[in-house]
Design an enzyme around this catalytic site. Structure first.
Site, PDB file in Angstrom:
ATOM      1  N   ASP A  13       0.933  -1.115  -0.074  1.00 47.92           N
ATOM      2  CA  ASP A  13       0.035   0.003   0.135  1.00 47.92           C
ATOM      3  C   ASP A  13       0.867   1.289   0.220  1.00 47.92           C
ATOM      4  O   ASP A  13       2.451   1.216   0.070  1.00 47.92           O
ATOM      5  CB  ASP A  13      -1.042  -0.024   1.272  1.00 47.92           C
ATOM      6  CG  ASP A  13      -1.822   1.198   1.412  1.00 47.92           C
ATOM      7  OD1 ASP A  13      -2.563   1.662   0.526  1.00 47.92           O
ATOM      8  OD2 ASP A  13      -1.851   2.060   2.297  1.00 47.92           O
ATOM      9  N   SER A  14       0.253   2.418  -0.191  1.00 46.88           N
ATOM     10  CA  SER A  14       1.126   3.608  -0.131  1.00 46.88           C
ATOM     11  C   SER A  14       1.676   3.873   1.421  1.00 46.88           C
ATOM     12  O   SER A  14       2.447   4.822   1.633  1.00 46.88           O
ATOM     13  CB  SER A  14       0.181   4.940  -0.437  1.00 46.88           C
ATOM     14  OG  SER A  14      -0.956   5.093   0.415  1.00 46.88           O
ATOM     15  N   TYR A  45      -0.934   8.280  -2.941  1.00 45.46           N
ATOM     16  CA  TYR A  45      -0.969   7.959  -4.206  1.00 45.46           C
ATOM     17  C   TYR A  45      -2.151   8.594  -4.772  1.00 45.46           C
ATOM     18  O   TYR A  45      -2.509   8.651  -6.040  1.00 45.46           O
ATOM     19  CB  TYR A  45      -1.328   6.629  -4.381  1.00 45.46           C
ATOM     20  CG  TYR A  45       0.149   5.464  -4.300  1.00 45.46           C
ATOM     21  CD1 TYR A  45       1.216   5.956  -3.706  1.00 45.46           C
ATOM     22  CD2 TYR A  45      -0.111   4.133  -4.345  1.00 45.46           C
ATOM     23  CE1 TYR A  45       2.654   5.401  -3.741  1.00 45.46           C
ATOM     24  CE2 TYR A  45       0.888   3.331  -4.057  1.00 45.46           C
ATOM     25  CZ  TYR A  45       2.279   3.928  -3.811  1.00 45.46           C
ATOM     26  OH  TYR A  45       3.398   3.046  -3.677  1.00 45.46           O
ATOM     27  N   GLY A  46      -3.074   8.844  -3.800  1.00 42.17           N
ATOM     28  CA  GLY A  46      -4.575   9.184  -4.284  1.00 42.17           C
ATOM     29  C   GLY A  46      -4.575  10.644  -5.156  1.00 42.17           C
ATOM     30  O   GLY A  46      -5.606  10.793  -6.118  1.00 42.17           O
ATOM     31  N   ASN A  78      -6.392   0.670  -2.998  1.00 40.68           N
ATOM     32  CA  ASN A  78      -7.627   0.791  -3.897  1.00 40.68           C
ATOM     33  C   ASN A  78      -6.942   1.606  -5.304  1.00 40.68           C
ATOM     34  O   ASN A  78      -7.307   1.712  -6.367  1.00 40.68           O
ATOM     35  CB  ASN A  78      -8.934   1.689  -3.579  1.00 40.68           C
ATOM     36  CG  ASN A  78      -9.604   0.887  -2.469  1.00 40.68           C
ATOM     37  OD1 ASN A  78     -10.634   0.053  -2.955  1.00 40.68           O
ATOM     38  ND2 ASN A  78      -8.947   0.742  -1.152  1.00 40.68           N
ATOM     39  N   THR A  79      -6.080   2.856  -4.707  1.00 40.29           N
ATOM     40  CA  THR A  79      -5.783   3.678  -5.864  1.00 40.29           C
ATOM     41  C   THR A  79      -4.772   2.910  -6.721  1.00 40.29           C
ATOM     42  O   THR A  79      -5.028   3.087  -8.035  1.00 40.29           O
ATOM     43  CB  THR A  79      -5.055   4.789  -5.340  1.00 40.29           C
ATOM     44  OG1 THR A  79      -5.520   5.276  -4.110  1.00 40.29           O
ATOM     45  CG2 THR A  79      -4.842   5.981  -6.192  1.00 40.29           C
ATOM     46  N   GLU A 156      -2.571   8.970   8.155  1.00 44.36           N
ATOM     47  CA  GLU A 156      -1.167   9.091   8.223  1.00 44.36           C
ATOM     48  C   GLU A 156      -0.526  10.039   9.497  1.00 44.36           C
ATOM     49  O   GLU A 156       0.593   9.532   9.767  1.00 44.36           O
ATOM     50  CB  GLU A 156      -0.395   9.652   7.042  1.00 44.36           C
ATOM     51  CG  GLU A 156      -0.947   8.241   5.806  1.00 44.36           C
ATOM     52  CD  GLU A 156       0.073   7.212   5.715  1.00 44.36           C
ATOM     53  OE1 GLU A 156       1.162   7.369   5.905  1.00 44.36           O
ATOM     54  OE2 GLU A 156      -0.499   6.181   5.332  1.00 44.36           O
ATOM     55  N   CYS A 188     -11.173   2.902   0.191  1.00 44.00           N
ATOM     56  CA  CYS A 188      -9.805   3.318   0.394  1.00 44.00           C
ATOM     57  C   CYS A 188      -9.172   2.466   1.554  1.00 44.00           C
ATOM     58  O   CYS A 188     -10.083   2.574   2.550  1.00 44.00           O
ATOM     59  CB  CYS A 188      -9.532   4.637   0.620  1.00 44.00           C
ATOM     60  SG  CYS A 188      -7.824   5.181   1.110  1.00 44.00           S
ATOM     61  N   THR A 189      -8.175   1.845   1.499  1.00 44.34           N
ATOM     62  CA  THR A 189      -7.844   0.795   2.834  1.00 44.34           C
ATOM     63  C   THR A 189      -7.378   1.830   3.949  1.00 44.34           C
ATOM     64  O   THR A 189      -7.457   1.128   5.275  1.00 44.34           O
ATOM     65  CB  THR A 189      -6.595  -0.040   2.472  1.00 44.34           C
ATOM     66  OG1 THR A 189      -5.535   0.603   1.653  1.00 44.34           O
ATOM     67  CG2 THR A 189      -7.209  -1.241   1.466  1.00 44.34           C
ATOM     68  N   HIS A 190      -7.262   3.218   3.919  1.00 41.51           N
ATOM     69  CA  HIS A 190      -6.984   3.735   5.075  1.00 41.51           C
ATOM     70  C   HIS A 190      -8.405   4.013   5.679  1.00 41.51           C
ATOM     71  O   HIS A 190      -8.313   4.358   7.031  1.00 41.51           O
ATOM     72  CB  HIS A 190      -6.261   5.228   4.463  1.00 41.51           C
ATOM     73  CG  HIS A 190      -4.856   5.306   4.290  1.00 41.51           C
ATOM     74  ND1 HIS A 190      -4.340   4.601   3.284  1.00 41.51           N
ATOM     75  CD2 HIS A 190      -3.907   5.650   5.003  1.00 41.51           C
ATOM     76  CE1 HIS A 190      -2.974   4.787   3.068  1.00 41.51           C
ATOM     77  NE2 HIS A 190      -2.518   5.481   4.194  1.00 41.51           N
TER      78      HIS A 190
HETATM   79  N1  DGL Z   1      -4.649   3.522   0.934  1.00 43.28           N
HETATM   80  C1  DGL Z   1      -4.902   3.471  -0.410  1.00 43.28           C
HETATM   81  C2  DGL Z   1      -6.271   3.524  -1.258  1.00 43.28           C
HETATM   82  O1  DGL Z   1      -6.638   2.434  -0.502  1.00 43.28           O
HETATM   83  C3  DGL Z   1      -4.083   4.812  -0.713  1.00 43.28           C
HETATM   84  C4  DGL Z   1      -4.210   6.323  -0.192  1.00 43.28           C
HETATM   85  C5  DGL Z   1      -3.287   7.203  -0.689  1.00 43.28           C
HETATM   86  O2  DGL Z   1      -2.193   7.035  -0.914  1.00 43.28           O
HETATM   87  O3  DGL Z   1      -3.855   8.184  -1.264  1.00 43.28           O
HETATM   88  O4  DGL Z   1      -6.525   3.970  -1.873  1.00 43.28           O
END
Ligand code: DGL
Length: 273
Positions: A13-14, A45-46, A78-79, A156, A188-190
């Site tokens: 993941d990011s 990453y988003g 997800n991204t 984060e 988004c996994t966050h």
């Molecule tokens: N956890 C990520 C997702 O599921 C990425 C979030 C990010 O880095 O912007 O999209």
């Protein structure tokens, strides 16, 4: 390539978000070994261009296979999954599982009124990967997709509750309330770390769906299908890497995941870890 049952599952993941998927993987399959990379040096990453995220995803997945002998890759972001899953599946010699299809399947199962929502990063929502995945389920639902820029940064920063993030959530989630959704996928996994805030804003009548458990079920099924699941008496080992500050990753990661997050090692872009 011969895949070994004792080899680890590679997850990336990011940053910390993929730990929600790791939690579910450990709970469902404690005998599986895992290697996790959180690309905190290059997060988020988003809001990055799709090509850039795709390159990162390929680099991380290749490192997990080459340097750690991963027998499967779980794109716990997800991204990254929304822009790179096809490329990874076509180029890697191991099976690849993303979080989007399992999440979409879970979402359409829980709705009663047929109005569903998905929230994700700007990149994920713009990719329309969820529109495609929900349509592919064949369920007759109306999907409202909303980007939530800023949510990932709160996680984060370890600011998973409080006035500031609640205010942001009230503003960003308004379109879902207007649409009258009764189920929201945390795309988004966050976001599961913000579930208390999101639930408060959406109200108790709305079901929040996290793709973590569904993804873990999909992983177990794929491992069994290919006959590469770890033996039931195996002891799962977990290794964690971060491209950013490893001590900071260990401290927050342990709080978010739990005691399974032990030592964290450095992962460097462009090098073997
Ligand atoms: N956890 C990520 C997702 O599921 C990425 C979030 C990010 O880095 O912007 O999209």
């Amino acid at each position: 390539m011969v895949l070994h049952r004792e080899s680890p599952i590679g997850v990336f993941d990011s940053g910390f978000g993929g730990l929600t998927v790791v939690r579910s993987l450990i709970d469902l399959m404690p005998n599986e070994s895992l290697v996790y990379i959180g690309d905190t040096a290059r997060y988020p990453y988003g809001n990055k261009p799709a090509d850039e995220v795709r390159d990162y995803a390929v680099e991380l997945a290749e490192s997990l296979v080459r340097d750690h002998g991963a027998k499967m890759i779980v794109v716990a972001c997800n991204t990254a999954a929304s822009v790179a899953l096809d490329v990874l599946a076509a180029s890697l010699s191991v099976p690849v599982i993303g979080v989007i299809e399992p999440g979409a399947r879970a979402l359409v199962r829980v709705t009663h009124n047929g109005k569903v929502g998905v929230i994700g990063t700007v990149g994920t929502i713009a990719s329309k990967a969820y529109d495609t995945a929900v349509e592919a389920t064949g369920a007759e639902v109306r999907l409202t997709a909303t980007a939530c820029p800023g949510f990932v940064e709160f996680v984060e920063r370890d600011q998973t509750d409080g006035e500031e993030v609640t205010l942001l959530a009230s503003r960003l989630l308004a379109p879902l309330q207007v649409a009258g959704v009764d189920a929201v996928l945390l795309g988004c996994t966050h976001y599961p770390y913000l579930a208390p805030v999101i639930q408060r804003v959406m109200g108790n009548g709305v079901v929040l769906v996290s793709s973590a458990n569904e993804t873990a079920f999909a992983v177990r099924e794929a491992l069994e299908h290919r006959d590469i699941a770890a033996p039931s008496d195996a002891v799962g080992r977990r290794r964690f890497f971060s491209s950013g500050d490893v001590d900071a990753f260990a401290a927050l990661g342990r709080r978010l995941l739990g005691p399974e997050l032990g030592e964290v090692s450095a992962w460097m872009s462009g090098a073997s870890s």
